[in-house]
Write an enzyme that holds these catalytic residues in place. Structure first.
Site, short mmCIF file in Angstrom:
data_model
loop_
_atom_site.label_atom_id
_atom_site.label_comp_id
_atom_site.label_asym_id
_atom_site.label_seq_id
_atom_site.Cartn_x
_atom_site.Cartn_y
_atom_site.Cartn_z
N GLY A 12 0.79 -1.22 0.00
CA GLY A 12 0.00 0.00 0.00
C GLY A 12 0.82 1.28 0.00
N SER A 13 2.09 1.20 -0.46
CA SER A 13 2.88 2.44 -0.44
C SER A 13 2.35 3.47 -1.42
CB SER A 13 4.36 2.14 -0.70
OG SER A 13 4.58 1.76 -2.03
N MET A 98 -4.10 -6.88 -7.07
CA MET A 98 -3.57 -8.01 -7.85
C MET A 98 -4.63 -8.93 -8.44
SD MET A 98 -0.43 -7.30 -7.93
CE MET A 98 0.18 -8.76 -8.77
N LEU A 101 -9.92 -7.78 -13.10
CA LEU A 101 -11.34 -7.41 -12.95
C LEU A 101 -12.14 -7.79 -14.19
CD1 LEU A 101 -10.49 -4.00 -11.36
CD2 LEU A 101 -11.59 -5.91 -10.16
N HIS A 117 0.90 0.60 -13.30
CA HIS A 117 1.52 -0.66 -13.73
C HIS A 117 3.03 -0.44 -13.82
CE1 HIS A 117 1.99 -4.50 -15.68
NE2 HIS A 117 2.77 -3.91 -16.56
N THR A 149 -9.23 -0.70 -18.79
CA THR A 149 -10.24 -1.23 -19.72
C THR A 149 -10.27 -2.74 -19.53
OG1 THR A 149 -8.60 -1.48 -21.46
CG2 THR A 149 -9.78 0.62 -21.40
N ASP A 153 -4.02 -4.10 -18.75
CA ASP A 153 -2.89 -3.18 -18.91
C ASP A 153 -2.82 -2.55 -20.30
OD1 ASP A 153 -2.07 -3.69 -16.29
OD2 ASP A 153 -0.85 -5.40 -16.88
N1 NHR Z 1 -8.40 -5.60 -14.67
C1 NHR Z 1 -8.67 -5.24 -15.93
N2 NHR Z 1 -9.81 -5.67 -16.46
N3 NHR Z 1 -7.84 -4.48 -16.68
C2 NHR Z 1 -6.68 -4.06 -16.15
O1 NHR Z 1 -5.87 -3.31 -16.90
C3 NHR Z 1 -6.31 -4.43 -14.83
C4 NHR Z 1 -7.22 -5.21 -14.11
C5 NHR Z 1 -6.93 -5.63 -12.80
C6 NHR Z 1 -5.71 -5.31 -12.23
C7 NHR Z 1 -3.44 -4.33 -12.36
C8 NHR Z 1 -2.43 -5.20 -13.16
C9 NHR Z 1 -1.04 -4.64 -13.14
O2 NHR Z 1 -0.85 -3.42 -13.04
C10 NHR Z 1 -4.80 -4.56 -12.96
C11 NHR Z 1 -5.08 -4.10 -14.25
C12 NHR Z 1 -3.09 -8.58 -11.58
C13 NHR Z 1 -2.77 -9.44 -12.62
C14 NHR Z 1 -2.93 -10.93 -12.45
O3 NHR Z 1 -2.52 -11.71 -13.29
C15 NHR Z 1 -2.32 -8.91 -13.81
C16 NHR Z 1 -2.22 -7.53 -13.96
C17 NHR Z 1 -2.54 -6.66 -12.92
C18 NHR Z 1 -2.96 -7.21 -11.73
N4 NHR Z 1 -3.59 -11.41 -11.34
C19 NHR Z 1 -3.85 -12.81 -11.04
C20 NHR Z 1 -5.35 -13.13 -11.25
O4 NHR Z 1 -5.63 -14.31 -11.47
C21 NHR Z 1 -3.53 -13.12 -9.59
C22 NHR Z 1 -2.10 -12.87 -9.26
C23 NHR Z 1 -1.82 -12.87 -7.76
O5 NHR Z 1 -2.75 -12.98 -6.93
O6 NHR Z 1 -0.65 -12.71 -7.40
O7 NHR Z 1 -6.20 -12.23 -11.13
O8 NHR Z 1 -0.06 -5.41 -13.29
C1 GAR Z 2 3.74 -1.33 -7.26
O1 GAR Z 2 5.03 -1.39 -7.83
C2 GAR Z 2 2.70 -1.42 -8.37
O2 GAR Z 2 3.06 -0.74 -9.53
C3 GAR Z 2 2.68 -2.89 -8.59
O3 GAR Z 2 2.80 -3.48 -7.32
C4 GAR Z 2 3.47 -2.58 -6.43
C5 GAR Z 2 2.56 -2.31 -5.27
O4 GAR Z 2 3.20 -1.57 -4.29
N1 GAR Z 2 1.46 -3.31 -9.20
C6 GAR Z 2 1.33 -4.46 -9.83
O5 GAR Z 2 2.27 -5.20 -10.02
C7 GAR Z 2 -0.06 -4.77 -10.28
N2 GAR Z 2 -0.08 -6.06 -10.86
P1 GAR Z 2 2.38 -0.88 -3.12
O6 GAR Z 2 1.36 -1.91 -2.61
O7 GAR Z 2 3.41 -0.57 -2.08
O8 GAR Z 2 1.70 0.33 -3.68
#
Ligand code: NHR
Ligand code: GAR
Length: 196
Positions: A12-13, A98, A101, A117, A149, A153
């Site tokens: 949560g930084s 993480m 959606l 991201h 969207t 990403d």
């Molecule tokens: N949802 C949508 N529809 N579109 C995006 O652009 C999203 C999103 C949800 C999260 C953050 C994203 C990132 O910045 C984000 C962007 C999680 C995963 C993932 O694979 C990928 C990208 C991001 C966040 N999650 C796994 C899953 O099954 C679980 C991984 C885990 O729990 O460690 O959801 O990188």
């Molecule tokens: C951040 O580096 C963010 O960009 C990344 O996780 C870290 C969270 O740090 N996000 C992802 O990798 C999303 N898949 P934080 O919890 O300290 O803000």
């Protein structure tokens, strides 16, 4: 008052950087906005402690307690909508959240749902971005704030920052360098959205 709801999964930084900037820059007075709630899908997310200390409402929604992504997202939307109001639509901020959606969730908050991201999109969408940048021999890495969207990403880019990749970098040292820039550009990008 325009409410900001921040979704986290871990440290949560970025959330803390947004909360501190909102206080320092007087978002309440200047932008009519406040961080109203922090929601985590992980009970032990460290960021929840900081949010509670700040007197911000917190909620935990454990995705493992739901049978499907659709049901989890519906429950998440129900919590977020407590902070939504006609004429003052809630801004939903993913900050190290993480869980991918569903399209239904993304469409509900279209135009008011943003993510940070840790790569220079469109390079390296998805996970493990820092190791992938090192493995590819990139000399620069960075971070992107974008509209969310349905395609992961891939939404419109709102802000980016660049950092060098140094010869002895590991994924951890690179991640730390990128994270300091995240804390600068994410609050700024959100303030920009609130001014619109
Ligand atoms: N949802 C949508 N529809 N579109 C995006 O652009 C999203 C999103 C949800 C999260 C953050 C994203 C990132 O910045 C984000 C962007 C999680 C995963 C993932 O694979 C990928 C990208 C991001 C966040 N999650 C796994 C899953 O099954 C679980 C991984 C885990 O729990 O460690 O959801 O990188
Ligand atoms: C951040 O580096 C963010 O960009 C990344 O996780 C870290 C969270 O740090 N996000 C992802 O990798 C999303 N898949 P934080 O919890 O300290 O803000």
């Amino acid at each position: 008052m325009k409410n900001i709801v921040i979704l986290i999964s871990g440290g949560g930084s970025n959330m803390a950087a947004i909360v501190k900037t909102a206080q320092r820059d007087g978002w309440r007075e200047r932008l009519g906005a406040q961080v109203a709630a922090v929601i985590s899908n992980k009970l032990d997310a460290k960021g929840l402690v900081f949010a509670r200390e700040q007197g911000i409402a917190t909620e935990v929604l454990d995705h493992k307690a739901f049978a499907s992504r659709e049901e989890f997202d519906a429950a998440l939307a129900a919590v977020i909508d407590r902070f939504d109001a006609p004429g003052a639509p809630v801004l939903v901020v993913l900050a190290g959240f993480m869980r991918i959606l569903t399209p239904g969730f993304v469409n509900r908050y279209a135009g008011r749902l943003v993510n940070i991201h840790p790569s220079l999109l469109p390079a390296f969408p998805g996970l493990h971005t820092h190791q992938r940048a090192i493995d590819a021999g990139c000399q620069f890495a960075g971070v992107t704030v974008h509209q969310v969207t349905a395609e992961l990403d891939h939404g419109p880019i709102l802000a980016q920052a660049v950092v060098p990749v140094l010869p002895d970098d590991t994924a951890d040292t690179l991640a730390a360098r990128v994270l300091t820039q995240e804390h600068v550009i994410y609050p700024r990008a959100i303030a920009g959205l609130l001014q619109k």
